[in-house]
Scaffold this motif. Structure first.
Motif, mmCIF file in Angstrom:
data_model
loop_
_atom_site.group_PDB
_atom_site.id
_atom_site.type_symbol
_atom_site.label_atom_id
_atom_site.label_comp_id
_atom_site.label_asym_id
_atom_site.label_seq_id
_atom_site.Cartn_x
_atom_site.Cartn_y
_atom_site.Cartn_z
ATOM 1 N N ALA A 184 0.838 -1.201 0.000
ATOM 2 C CA ALA A 184 0.000 0.000 0.000
ATOM 3 C C ALA A 184 0.872 1.251 0.000
ATOM 4 N N THR A 185 0.409 2.274 -0.684
ATOM 5 C CA THR A 185 1.109 3.564 -0.695
ATOM 6 C C THR A 185 0.447 4.506 0.296
ATOM 7 N N GLU A 186 1.275 5.071 1.190
ATOM 8 C CA GLU A 186 0.842 6.157 2.065
ATOM 9 C C GLU A 186 1.493 7.440 1.570
ATOM 10 N N ALA A 187 0.739 8.523 1.607
ATOM 11 C CA ALA A 187 1.201 9.797 1.065
ATOM 12 C C ALA A 187 1.487 10.785 2.191
ATOM 13 N N TRP A 188 2.777 11.143 2.351
ATOM 14 C CA TRP A 188 3.058 12.207 3.309
ATOM 15 C C TRP A 188 3.263 13.524 2.553
ATOM 16 N N SER A 189 3.145 14.623 3.282
ATOM 17 C CA SER A 189 3.122 15.965 2.686
ATOM 18 C C SER A 189 2.061 16.048 1.594
ATOM 19 N N PRO A 190 0.818 15.650 1.882
ATOM 20 C CA PRO A 190 -0.191 15.498 0.819
ATOM 21 C C PRO A 190 -0.612 16.795 0.155
ATOM 22 N N ILE A 191 -0.412 17.933 0.828
ATOM 23 C CA ILE A 191 -0.722 19.211 0.173
ATOM 24 C C ILE A 191 0.549 20.018 -0.073
ATOM 25 N N ALA A 192 1.699 19.328 -0.055
ATOM 26 C CA ALA A 192 2.994 19.950 -0.369
ATOM 27 C C ALA A 192 3.278 21.152 0.528
ATOM 28 N N LYS A 193 3.017 20.959 1.832
ATOM 29 C CA LYS A 193 3.222 22.039 2.814
ATOM 30 C C LYS A 193 2.426 23.288 2.440
ATOM 31 N N GLY A 194 1.285 23.081 1.791
ATOM 32 C CA GLY A 194 0.420 24.190 1.391
ATOM 33 C C GLY A 194 0.746 24.786 0.041
ATOM 34 N N ASN A 195 1.837 24.324 -0.587
ATOM 35 C CA ASN A 195 2.276 24.938 -1.844
ATOM 36 C C ASN A 195 1.274 24.777 -2.979
ATOM 37 N N VAL A 196 0.466 23.727 -2.928
ATOM 38 C CA VAL A 196 -0.453 23.487 -4.053
ATOM 39 C C VAL A 196 -1.785 24.214 -3.892
ATOM 40 N N LEU A 197 -2.031 24.787 -2.735
ATOM 41 C CA LEU A 197 -3.385 25.253 -2.433
ATOM 42 C C LEU A 197 -3.802 26.504 -3.196
ATOM 43 N N THR A 198 -2.847 27.184 -3.791
ATOM 44 C CA THR A 198 -3.197 28.342 -4.616
ATOM 45 C C THR A 198 -3.109 28.037 -6.107
ATOM 46 N N ASP A 199 -2.860 26.790 -6.446
ATOM 47 C CA ASP A 199 -2.767 26.430 -7.857
ATOM 48 C C ASP A 199 -4.131 26.652 -8.525
ATOM 49 N N PRO A 200 -4.159 27.294 -9.677
ATOM 50 C CA PRO A 200 -5.434 27.616 -10.330
ATOM 51 C C PRO A 200 -6.303 26.390 -10.616
ATOM 52 N N VAL A 201 -5.696 25.260 -10.919
ATOM 53 C CA VAL A 201 -6.474 24.048 -11.200
ATOM 54 C C VAL A 201 -7.241 23.602 -9.957
#
Length: 274
Positions: A184-201
């Protein structure tokens, strides 16, 4: 709030697909943060000796009033204890600090390929697993060549590989390798330390669905089949991160988010980190 689905690991152990992460939560804040998460409904807590907050995690779980078997607890072996005997001692210390007779999952935190032989470390984890003191064992930050080497010598196939995954680092090659070997794959840093949250997509999808960019990102992880454990010390955000199971991303959004991949890490490279 909707119940969290469980995935079944390769040894039959059930793991909640959504958990609560404690990386970079200071010990003084950990007990309250984990208590809040358990109150909201999380039943999967991820910690590590390296985080320095195992004692506080254990205190929160113990004081929650929940039966121990209802809370899935993961911890990880610190990098200084890869020698066989040291790994056994470190695991016992984690049990003491967490004040629990067993862990649901115990991981080698980093492979450290240039420093030591992680197959010897794995031998210690296999002994721990055989004793019943860990219900499942796995690895963290292992690349496919690391796992291939492990598979040549191991008796127990890792149940989990916990790696950095987010829309800017989708890790499809590692995830596919894991899946091929029923890891099984577990995902850490799932929002990239917040870096992705302003991405337009992500912002556009969130506005269309009446959700937040964080919820959209975490839902993307869930629909990909990964296990995810976001971290926050703010109750409103911990609640927000739990509300992922009453909506679904359309396939077009899934594809658009996956296409954001740029191979961008927020943490160390497992091939060079020691």
């Amino acid at each position: 709030m909707s119940a969290v689905p469980a995935l079944t690991l390769n040894n039959g152990v059930a793991i909640p697909q959504l958990g609560f992460g404690t990386f970079q939560i200071p010990p003084k804040d950990t007990r309250e943060a984990v208590t809040t998460a358990l109150e909201i409904g999380y039943r999967h807590i991820d910690t590590a000796e390296m985080y320095g907050n195992e004692k506080e995690v254990g205190q929160a779980v113990g004081a929650s009033g929940l039966p121990r078997e209802e809370v899935f607890v993961t911890s990880k072996l610190d990098n200084s204890y890869h020698a066989y005997g040291d790994a056994l001692t470190a695991f016992a210390r984690s049990l003491d600090d967490l004040d629990t007779p067993y862990l649901d999952l115990f991981l080698i935190h980093w492979p450290r390929p240039a420093v030591g032989d992680f197959t010897e470390t794995w031998r210690a984890l296999e002994e721990i697993y055989a004793s019943g003191r860990a219900k499942a064992i796995g690895v963290s930050n292992f690349q496919p060549p690391h796992i291939s080497r492990l598979l040549q010598k191991c008796t127990v196939v890792p149940a989990v590989n916990q790696i950095e995954v987010h829309p800017y680092l989708v890790q499809d090659d590692v995830r596919a390798f894991n899946a091929e070997h029923e890891i099984a794959t577990e995902a850490w840093s799932p929002i990239a330390k917040g870096n992705v949250l302003t991405d337009p997509v992500l912002v556009a999808a969130a506005e269309r669905l009446g959700r937040t960019p964080a919820q959209v990102t975490l839902r993307w992880h869930i629909q990909r089949g990964d296990i995810v454990f976001p971290k926050s010390v703010t109750r409103a955000r911990v609640e927000e991160n739990f509300r992922l199971f009453d909506f679904e991303l359309p396939e077009a959004d899934m594809a658009a988010i996956t296409a954001l991949d740029r191979g961008e890490r927020t943490g160390p490279d497992p091939d060079t980190f020691n």
